[in-house]
Design a protein around this motif. Structure first.
Motif, short mmCIF file in Angstrom:
data_model
loop_
_atom_site.label_atom_id
_atom_site.label_comp_id
_atom_site.label_asym_id
_atom_site.label_seq_id
_atom_site.Cartn_x
_atom_site.Cartn_y
_atom_site.Cartn_z
N GLN A 79 0.83 -1.20 0.00
CA GLN A 79 0.00 0.00 0.00
C GLN A 79 0.87 1.25 0.00
OE1 GLN A 79 -3.38 0.45 2.90
NE2 GLN A 79 -2.09 2.10 3.66
N ASP A 80 1.90 1.26 0.83
CA ASP A 80 2.80 2.41 0.90
C ASP A 80 3.51 2.65 -0.43
OD1 ASP A 80 2.06 2.84 3.52
OD2 ASP A 80 3.85 1.88 4.37
N TYR B 188 1.03 4.10 -2.89
CA TYR B 188 0.74 5.49 -2.56
C TYR B 188 1.88 6.39 -3.02
CZ TYR B 188 -0.62 9.67 -0.03
OH TYR B 188 -0.96 10.96 0.28
N GLN C 208 1.68 9.48 -5.69
CA GLN C 208 2.15 10.84 -5.39
C GLN C 208 3.10 11.34 -6.49
OE1 GLN C 208 -0.26 11.52 -3.18
NE2 GLN C 208 1.21 12.89 -2.26
N ASP D 233 -8.74 10.24 -5.03
CA ASP D 233 -8.97 10.24 -3.59
C ASP D 233 -10.39 9.77 -3.26
OD1 ASP D 233 -8.16 10.96 -0.80
OD2 ASP D 233 -9.81 12.39 -1.04
#
Length: 93
Positions: free
Chosen positions: A37-38, A41, A45, A58
């Motif tokens: 997940q990190d 993400y 970004q 989002d």
């Protein structure tokens, strides 16, 4: 029945916070998915999305998260209910 339901709701609330957090921290699969997940993400970004695109992404991710949380809570509640029902039936014997 109403007393059983409110007790079940109380147990669900109590167990789905601190106890669940502690159990998740110890779960290898959970930690692995958290790392994924990190990474995802971080990629998001770096994708260079404009403000409107970020808002849409989002909103979609928030809806997915809310749905997953609601499903998990319902599954936990059902499992707890089934366990209580099983214990009740076992105690009859």
């Amino acid at each position: 029945m109403e007393k059983t339901k409110s007790l079940l709701d109380l147990l669900v609330r109590l167990r789905t916070y601190k106890a669940l957090d502690r159990a998740a921290e110890k779960n290898r699969n959970y930690r692995a998915t958290l790392k994924e997940q990190d990474k995802a993400y971080d990629e998001l970004q770096k994708a260079g999305l404009d403000r409107e695109q970020k808002r849409i992404v989002d909103r979609a991710l928030s809806a997915l998260n809310a749905n997953g949380a609601a499903y998990g809570k319902a599954a936990y509640r059902l499992g707890l209910h089934d366990g209580i029902q099983l214990m009740s039936e076992v105690n009859k014997f």
